[in-house]
Design an enzyme around this catalytic site. Structure first.
Site, short mmCIF file in Angstrom:
data_model
loop_
_atom_site.label_atom_id
_atom_site.label_comp_id
_atom_site.label_asym_id
_atom_site.label_seq_id
_atom_site.Cartn_x
_atom_site.Cartn_y
_atom_site.Cartn_z
N GLY A 55 0.85 -1.19 0.00
CA GLY A 55 0.00 0.00 0.00
C GLY A 55 0.88 1.23 0.00
O GLY A 55 2.08 1.15 0.28
N CYS A 82 5.22 -6.24 1.74
CA CYS A 82 5.58 -4.82 1.64
C CYS A 82 4.90 -4.02 2.77
O CYS A 82 5.22 -4.21 3.93
CB CYS A 82 5.23 -4.28 0.26
SG CYS A 82 6.07 -2.74 -0.07
N TYR A 83 3.92 -3.18 2.45
CA TYR A 83 3.22 -2.44 3.51
C TYR A 83 2.66 -3.42 4.54
O TYR A 83 2.71 -3.18 5.75
CB TYR A 83 2.09 -1.60 2.93
CG TYR A 83 1.37 -0.75 3.95
CD1 TYR A 83 1.89 0.48 4.34
CD2 TYR A 83 0.19 -1.19 4.55
CE1 TYR A 83 1.25 1.26 5.29
CE2 TYR A 83 -0.47 -0.41 5.50
CZ TYR A 83 0.07 0.81 5.87
OH TYR A 83 -0.57 1.58 6.81
N SER A 223 -24.09 -10.02 -25.36
CA SER A 223 -23.48 -9.14 -26.35
C SER A 223 -22.67 -9.93 -27.37
O SER A 223 -22.28 -9.41 -28.40
CB SER A 223 -22.55 -8.15 -25.65
OG SER A 223 -21.43 -8.85 -25.12
N GLY A 224 -22.39 -11.19 -27.04
CA GLY A 224 -21.50 -11.96 -27.90
C GLY A 224 -20.06 -11.85 -27.42
O GLY A 224 -19.17 -12.51 -27.94
N GLY A 225 -19.82 -11.00 -26.42
CA GLY A 225 -18.49 -10.91 -25.82
C GLY A 225 -18.26 -12.12 -24.91
O GLY A 225 -19.18 -12.90 -24.66
N VAL A 226 -17.02 -12.24 -24.42
CA VAL A 226 -16.65 -13.43 -23.65
C VAL A 226 -17.48 -13.55 -22.37
O VAL A 226 -18.03 -14.61 -22.08
CB VAL A 226 -15.15 -13.38 -23.28
CG1 VAL A 226 -14.74 -14.66 -22.58
CG2 VAL A 226 -14.31 -13.15 -24.50
N SER A 228 -20.44 -12.20 -21.19
CA SER A 228 -21.87 -12.52 -21.22
C SER A 228 -22.09 -13.89 -21.85
O SER A 228 -23.03 -14.60 -21.48
CB SER A 228 -22.67 -11.42 -21.92
OG SER A 228 -22.31 -11.31 -23.27
N SER A 229 -21.22 -14.31 -22.77
CA SER A 229 -21.37 -15.63 -23.38
C SER A 229 -21.14 -16.74 -22.36
O SER A 229 -21.86 -17.73 -22.33
CB SER A 229 -20.40 -15.82 -24.54
OG SER A 229 -20.68 -14.88 -25.55
N LYS A 370 -10.33 -12.69 -15.87
CA LYS A 370 -10.61 -12.90 -17.29
C LYS A 370 -10.13 -14.28 -17.79
O LYS A 370 -10.85 -14.97 -18.48
CB LYS A 370 -9.95 -11.80 -18.11
CG LYS A 370 -10.46 -11.70 -19.53
CD LYS A 370 -11.77 -10.96 -19.55
CE LYS A 370 -12.35 -10.81 -20.92
NZ LYS A 370 -13.55 -9.95 -20.87
#
Ligand code: XMP
Length: 528
Positions: A55, A82-83, A223-226, A228-229, A370
């Site tokens: 941080g 780290c922090y 939408s045909g995107g990854v 929502s598919s 993703k």
């Protein structure tokens, strides 16, 4: 979910998502929570281990993010990075001070390899450091287990209590044995069995969705995107025809894309669901007449989507659930998951659309990154071309046409883009053959995103014996890791020439082809 879990407490570090990813790469499920999360909630989640991230603050300053001592007394192993390492030392009675010099970058580090967290790590190797403050005095019970020339306590531990403070960043790839170190913590010290897998994710999620949805009706904007598919695939497997997907073809998709989506999810596809395709091309083109300002175009396209979706939803009537393809980075970027500043308010998260009559929202991908969404997609049997699709903006070709959008211009940019993608695919295939590579390998020049855009420039050319006065197409191709910064990709000149000559020969209305060399910043990836 009753599976074993690691909790990452976020103190605002820039690598917090990376920490979670690395843990999942050890096949251990992991979630990020703000450092403000109450201790009771943490206890309730019953994690096998806790990781405190880095941080930007100094832990000894008033008002700096902190956590109560109790966290370290739960009997659950804690790893501070780290922090997080400094905070652990500070809270437990050690001392943290500002160093004379900032230690930044790749740093040679000497490890005590008898420590369980450094099992298998060579005595000397490189780590990624990024800190001003350092632990000048260890907390009682701790011993030093790594050091560098500038940092006397590059790592310290109180082994009996399972507490580990590491000043560097094992989650960053520059740390040569970072993966091993995190593996040692989660699989060794925390004793996680490592059962988190995509097939088990699909199986458990389908089961959970079935229980939650019961006999209810679900509506999803596809939408045909990854994202929502994959959401559609999961919901279809869980509740079949109780799911209705509305796919709005706004006439600004890539060539053949509407039909491709229909082939996968429509009645001839292999998914059990109700598929409604709305061909709204004319309606969109009508709204876009005379509009050339890019933000205005985006707004019109976005609003029109809501109107179309609303009309379809009304026809369906009351639904019980509205499904969305929200994924983990959307949640974190919207500031709902962790502590990092709100980067963008994602349209999928937070605000619920009020134009559809539904009871609850369901987001089956809310905990996935993703690449995990992609793996789930393959697991569900979605075609690879869809699963590994390039990013494509919601407003589609509407923002890849400079100036006014017309049906004619859409056809030009679709055709040019199709040729471009086809030639890139061919060139990559050729490279694989020559170099004896597998389908998963990519040549070094392979862009992370590439497309054709249509400039608003018309100029004189000559074709056959005739003078032409036609449009110039612009080819864009970028190398990028996070899409926040990007460089133009070095596509072989021969490939570009082939694309140029095919576009000019095959696409009517084009007599010039440009290649965009601009990096981001100062440019953006899209050309709008
Ligand atoms: P820019 O042009 O901002 O693009 O450098 C960065 C990345 O974001 C994508 N992009 C969008 N994606 N809706 C999306 O889902 C949008 O409105 C949108 N605009 C840009 C772009 O394709 C690139 O990958």
């Amino acid at each position: 979910m009753t599976q074993e879990k690691i909790i990452v407490l976020d103190f605002g570090g820039q690598y917090n998502q990376l920490v979670a990813r690395r843990v999942r790469e050890c096949n251990v499920y992991c979630e990020i929570y703000s450092y403000r999360t109450e201790i009771d909630k943490i206890k309730e989640m019953n994690p096998k281990g806790i990781i405190l991230t880095g941080g930007p603050n100094s832990c000894y300053e008033e008002g700096a993010p902190t956590y109560s001592k109790e966290l370290f007394e739960l009997g659950i192993p804690v790893l501070g990075l780290c922090y997080g390492a400094q905070l652990m030392s500070h809270v437990l009675g050690g001392k943290v001070e500002r160093a004379e010099n900032r230690e930044y970058g790749k740093t040679l580090t000497h490890f005590d390899t008898s420590s369980p967290v450094f099992k298998g790590v060579p005595a000397d190797s490189i780590v990624w450091m990024s800190h001003f403050d350092y632990i000048s005095k260890l907390a009682p019970g701790f011993k030093t287990i790594a050091k560098t020339d500038n940092c006397p306590a590059a790592a310290a531990s109180f082994e009996e209590k399972g507490l580990y403070a590491i000043q560097f960043h094992p989650e960053v790839l520059h740390t040569e044995y970072g993966k091993e170190i995190l593996f040692n913590f989660v699989r060794g010290i925390c004793g996680c069995a490592g059962t988190w897998r995509m097939d088990s994710f699909v199986e458990t999620t389908v089961k959970e969705l079935r229980e939650r949805i019961g006999n209810g009706k679900v509506l999803l904007a596809l939408s045909g995107g990854v994202d929502s598919s994959v959401a559609a695939g999961l919901l279809s497997r869980a509740v079949g025809k109780q799911l209705t997907c509305v796919f709005v073809d706004h006439g600004l998709l890539r060539k053949n894309e509407g039909d491709e989506v229909e082939a996968v999810f429509g009645p001839k596809g292999s998914f059990d669901l109700n598929f409604i395709r709305v061909n709204a091309q004319e309606r969109y083109y009508g709204k876009l007449v005379g509009v050339s300002e890019p933000e205005k175009k985006r707004k019109i396209i976005g609003e029109e989507f809501i109107r179309v979706f609303e009309e379809e939803a009304k026809k369906i009537g009351k639904v019980d659930f509205l499904a969305q393809g929200t994924i983990y980075p959307d949640v974190v970027e919207s500031g709902l998951g962790g502590e990092s500043a709100v980067i963008k308010s994602h349209h999928n998260v937070g605000g619920l659309p009020d134009y559809v009559d539904f009871k609850e929202i369901v987001e089956p991908l809310r905990n996935l990154f993703k690449d995990e969404v992609r793996r789930a997609g393959l697991e569900l049997g979605l075609p690879e071309a869809l699963v590994f699709r390039q990013p494509f903006p919601g407003p589609g070709l509407g923002i890849r046409i400079i100036g006014e959008v017309t049906a004619e211009k859409v056809t030009i940019v679709q055709d040019a883009d199709y040729i471009y993608r086809e030639e890139i695919a061919k060139a990559a295939e050729e490279w694989r053959k020559q170099e004896n590579k597998t389908a998963a390998d990519r040549p070094a020049w392979m862009p992370d995103q590439y497309f054709a855009a249509l400039t608003n420039v018309r100029s004189v050319g000559v074709m056959g014996d005739e003078r032409t006065y036609d449009y110039a197409v612009c080819l864009r191709a970028v190398k990028t890791i996070d899409f926040m910064t990007a460089e133009a990709a070095e596509i072989p000149f021969a490939v570009l020439q082939k694309v140029m000559s095919r576009i000019i020969n095959e696409v009517r209305g084009v007599n010039r082809v440009f290649y965009d060399l601009t990096s981001k910043p100062p440019g953006t990836i899209e050309m709008e």
